[in-house]
Design a protein around this motif. Structure first.
Motif, PDB file in Angstrom:
ATOM      1  N   ALA A 198       0.849  -1.199   0.000  1.00 15.82           N
ATOM      2  CA  ALA A 198       0.000   0.000   0.000  1.00 15.82           C
ATOM      3  C   ALA A 198       0.877   1.238   0.000  1.00 15.82           C
ATOM      4  N   GLY A 199       0.818   2.001  -1.066  1.00 16.39           N
ATOM      5  CA  GLY A 199       1.568   3.244  -1.148  1.00 16.39           C
ATOM      6  C   GLY A 199       0.763   4.414  -0.607  1.00 16.39           C
ATOM      7  N   THR A 200       1.431   5.480  -0.291  1.00 16.95           N
ATOM      8  CA  THR A 200       0.767   6.668   0.250  1.00 16.95           C
ATOM      9  C   THR A 200       0.974   7.844  -0.688  1.00 16.95           C
ATOM     10  N   THR A 201      -0.016   8.687  -0.756  1.00 14.22           N
ATOM     11  CA  THR A 201       0.059   9.866  -1.622  1.00 14.22           C
ATOM     12  C   THR A 201      -0.760  10.992  -1.017  1.00 14.22           C
ATOM     13  N   ALA A 202      -0.343  12.223  -1.279  1.00 15.96           N
ATOM     14  CA  ALA A 202      -1.099  13.390  -0.807  1.00 15.96           C
ATOM     15  C   ALA A 202      -2.273  13.685  -1.719  1.00 15.96           C
ATOM     16  N   HIS A 203      -2.257  13.105  -2.921  1.00 12.55           N
ATOM     17  CA  HIS A 203      -3.367  13.307  -3.849  1.00 12.55           C
ATOM     18  C   HIS A 203      -4.562  12.475  -3.398  1.00 12.55           C
ATOM     19  N   LYS A 204      -5.735  12.874  -3.790  1.00 11.49           N
ATOM     20  CA  LYS A 204      -6.951  12.204  -3.317  1.00 11.49           C
ATOM     21  C   LYS A 204      -7.111  10.846  -4.001  1.00 11.49           C
ATOM     22  N   GLU A 205      -6.680   9.822  -3.267  1.00 10.82           N
ATOM     23  CA  GLU A 205      -6.842   8.445  -3.726  1.00 10.82           C
ATOM     24  C   GLU A 205      -7.771   7.731  -2.734  1.00 10.82           C
ATOM     25  N   THR A 206      -7.606   6.436  -2.554  1.00  8.82           N
ATOM     26  CA  THR A 206      -8.468   5.666  -1.662  1.00  8.82           C
ATOM     27  C   THR A 206      -8.243   6.096  -0.212  1.00  8.82           C
ATOM     28  N   PRO A 207      -9.287   6.484   0.519  1.00  6.75           N
ATOM     29  CA  PRO A 207      -9.110   6.845   1.934  1.00  6.75           C
ATOM     30  C   PRO A 207      -8.548   5.662   2.718  1.00  6.75           C
ATOM     31  N   GLU A 224      10.045  13.288   1.855  1.00  8.01           N
ATOM     32  CA  GLU A 224       9.328  14.441   2.390  1.00  8.01           C
ATOM     33  C   GLU A 224       8.950  15.469   1.323  1.00  8.01           C
ATOM     34  N   THR A 225       9.799  15.651   0.327  1.00  8.15           N
ATOM     35  CA  THR A 225       9.561  16.667  -0.698  1.00  8.15           C
ATOM     36  C   THR A 225       8.918  16.094  -1.959  1.00  8.15           C
ATOM     37  N   MET A 226       9.427  14.958  -2.422  1.00  8.84           N
ATOM     38  CA  MET A 226       9.015  14.431  -3.728  1.00  8.84           C
ATOM     39  C   MET A 226       7.994  13.303  -3.643  1.00  8.84           C
ATOM     40  N   GLY A 227       7.733  12.810  -2.453  1.00  9.52           N
ATOM     41  CA  GLY A 227       6.786  11.717  -2.316  1.00  9.52           C
ATOM     42  C   GLY A 227       7.381  10.389  -2.744  1.00  9.52           C
ATOM     43  N   LEU A 228       6.521   9.405  -2.905  1.00 13.37           N
ATOM     44  CA  LEU A 228       6.938   8.058  -3.283  1.00 13.37           C
ATOM     45  C   LEU A 228       7.345   8.041  -4.754  1.00 13.37           C
ATOM     46  N   ASN A 229       8.485   7.407  -5.052  1.00 13.47           N
ATOM     47  CA  ASN A 229       8.947   7.447  -6.441  1.00 13.47           C
ATOM     48  C   ASN A 229       8.053   6.607  -7.352  1.00 13.47           C
ATOM     49  N   LYS A 230       8.146   6.872  -8.626  1.00 13.15           N
ATOM     50  CA  LYS A 230       7.229   6.302  -9.617  1.00 13.15           C
ATOM     51  C   LYS A 230       7.288   4.775  -9.633  1.00 13.15           C
ATOM     52  N   ALA A 231       8.479   4.201  -9.525  1.00 11.99           N
ATOM     53  CA  ALA A 231       8.618   2.738  -9.580  1.00 11.99           C
ATOM     54  C   ALA A 231       7.848   2.074  -8.449  1.00 11.99           C
ATOM     55  N   PHE A 232       7.907   2.670  -7.249  1.00 14.90           N
ATOM     56  CA  PHE A 232       7.189   2.100  -6.115  1.00 14.90           C
ATOM     57  C   PHE A 232       5.676   2.284  -6.276  1.00 14.90           C
ATOM     58  N   LYS A 233       5.272   3.452  -6.759  1.00 11.84           N
ATOM     59  CA  LYS A 233       3.840   3.691  -6.972  1.00 11.84           C
ATOM     60  C   LYS A 233       3.252   2.662  -7.939  1.00 11.84           C
ATOM     61  N   GLU A 234       3.982   2.389  -9.004  1.00 14.69           N
ATOM     62  CA  GLU A 234       3.485   1.439  -9.999  1.00 14.69           C
ATOM     63  C   GLU A 234       3.442   0.024  -9.448  1.00 14.69           C
ATOM     64  N   TYR A 235       4.295  -0.269  -8.465  1.00 16.77           N
ATOM     65  CA  TYR A 235       4.342  -1.609  -7.881  1.00 16.77           C
ATOM     66  C   TYR A 235       3.228  -1.814  -6.855  1.00 16.77           C
ATOM     67  N   CYS A 236       2.711  -0.728  -6.316  1.00 21.90           N
ATOM     68  CA  CYS A 236       1.729  -0.829  -5.233  1.00 21.90           C
ATOM     69  C   CYS A 236       0.405  -1.427  -5.714  1.00 21.90           C
ATOM     70  N   ASP A 237      -0.223  -2.198  -4.830  1.00 18.83           N
ATOM     71  CA  ASP A 237      -1.563  -2.727  -5.098  1.00 18.83           C
ATOM     72  C   ASP A 237      -2.620  -1.656  -4.930  1.00 18.83           C
ATOM     73  N   VAL A 238      -2.344  -0.691  -4.055  1.00 20.97           N
ATOM     74  CA  VAL A 238      -3.300   0.379  -3.796  1.00 20.97           C
ATOM     75  C   VAL A 238      -2.537   1.621  -3.336  1.00 20.97           C
ATOM     76  N   PRO A 243      -7.548  11.370   4.670  1.00 18.70           N
ATOM     77  CA  PRO A 243      -8.470  12.476   4.394  1.00 18.70           C
ATOM     78  C   PRO A 243      -8.193  13.670   5.304  1.00 18.70           C
ATOM     79  N   MET A 244      -8.302  14.855   4.743  1.00 20.13           N
ATOM     80  CA  MET A 244      -8.080  16.079   5.493  1.00 20.13           C
ATOM     81  C   MET A 244      -9.339  16.942   5.458  1.00 20.13           C
ATOM     82  N   ALA A 245      -9.467  17.830   6.408  1.00 22.61           N
ATOM     83  CA  ALA A 245     -10.629  18.713   6.464  1.00 22.61           C
ATOM     84  C   ALA A 245     -10.708  19.556   5.190  1.00 22.61           C
ATOM     85  N   GLU A 246     -11.905  19.714   4.677  1.00 19.94           N
ATOM     86  CA  GLU A 246     -12.098  20.499   3.464  1.00 19.94           C
ATOM     87  C   GLU A 246     -11.661  21.954   3.642  1.00 19.94           C
ATOM     88  N   THR A 247     -11.698  22.437   4.890  1.00 20.33           N
ATOM     89  CA  THR A 247     -11.331  23.831   5.175  1.00 20.33           C
ATOM     90  C   THR A 247      -9.842  24.005   5.440  1.00 20.33           C
TER      91      THR A 247
END
Length: 272
Positions: A198-207, A224-238, A243-247
């Motif tokens: 399970a990879g993590t991302t700041a973009h709105k994906e599966t809660p 911390e700055t660039m997030g998870l690299n592309k190779a790992f993201k592509e390998y992830c199952d999810v 979720p963060m407050a809308e405000t």
């Protein structure tokens, strides 16, 4: 107990200094310098190879004297008060420091629980974040933390201190070759049916609360700055998101905070 007394900043003292300050020299000697009661207690308790103790014989508590009596070392060093003060990174000079041997990085050596729970931190660039991540992994029951890519030094004194003793209780493995990591993950998927990466991302994906963390699992957290690299993201199952407050003005969490939230969700789902 074999002991050498040091009165000046000779070559032996200079070695202790570089173990504290110089990453390349640490790896050349395969040793690092540690101070702090919690850290030294945990290092001894967990069977790390303590090669030497450093101290000033006029300032030893009962605890320090017991450590010297009970822990077998190759050679101990008695320093002047001034030399101990020059070496210590604390405002109140530590009464006892230790030179400890680094451990070998072996994925195959990780002791997995019945339902494996691994955490990966990709290219950590902040010492405090890495130390806090180690502490959270220890507190929330991870089997091991894997560090990938070019990163801050695992054995830097600031990392050890910020881990608050958990450094010596939590297995941390450094992996430079992603192919080695992917081969290890393939072996885990074969051995543990339903193993999830399970990879993590700041973009709105599966809660995160919509992801099943109850089975065999590896959480992957990015730089911390660039997030998870592309190779790992592509390998992830999810890919999952906290979720963060809308405000909220904030667009993301500090990586060590995010890791703690995600690991807590794992333990919550597993009923621990």
């Amino acid at each position: 107990m074999a002991e050498i007394k040091l009165y000046t900043k000779n070559s032996t003292f200079q070695k202790f200094e570089v173990l504290k300050t110089n990453r390349n020299k640490r790896y050349r000697y395969k040793e690092f310098l540690v101070e702090g009661v919690r850290s030294l207690k945990e290092a001894a308790k967990n069977g790390w190879n303590i090669k030497s103790f450093l101290y000033n014989e006029g300032h030893l508590s009962d605890w320090a004297q017991e450590m010297l009596r009970s822990v077998k070392t190759e050679m101990n060093y008695c320093l002047t008060e001034e030399l101990m003060e020059a070496l210590s990174g604390k405002e109140d000079t530590s009464e006892l420091m230790a030179v400890i041997e680094m451990r070998e990085d072996r994925l195959e050596g990780i002791r997995l629980s019945e339902v494996p729970f691994l955490v990966l931190f990709d290219r950590p660039s902040n010492k405090g974040n890495l130390g806090t991540m180690i502490r959270s992994c220890d507190a929330l029951g991870a089997d091991a933390l894997i560090i990938t890519g070019h990163s801050v030094d695992l054995y830097d004194p600031d990392v050890v201190v910020s881990a608050m003793g958990s450094f010596f209780n939590m297995p941390v493995i450094r992996i430079a070759d992603n192919n080695e990591l992917f081969a290890y993950l393939r072996s885990l998927k074969e051995k543990y049916p339903g193993f999830v990466t399970a990879g993590t991302t700041a973009h709105k994906e599966t809660p995160l609360y919509s992801v099943d963390f109850s089975g065999p699992l590896m959480l992957m957290l990015g730089n911390e700055t660039m997030g998870l690299n592309k190779a790992f993201k592509e390998y992830c199952d999810v890919l999952c998101t906290i979720p963060m407050a809308e405000t909220s003005y904030a667009s993301s969490f500090n990586v060590s905070c995010a890791a703690s939230i995600l690991m807590y969700e794992v333990t919550r789902q597993r009923g621990r």
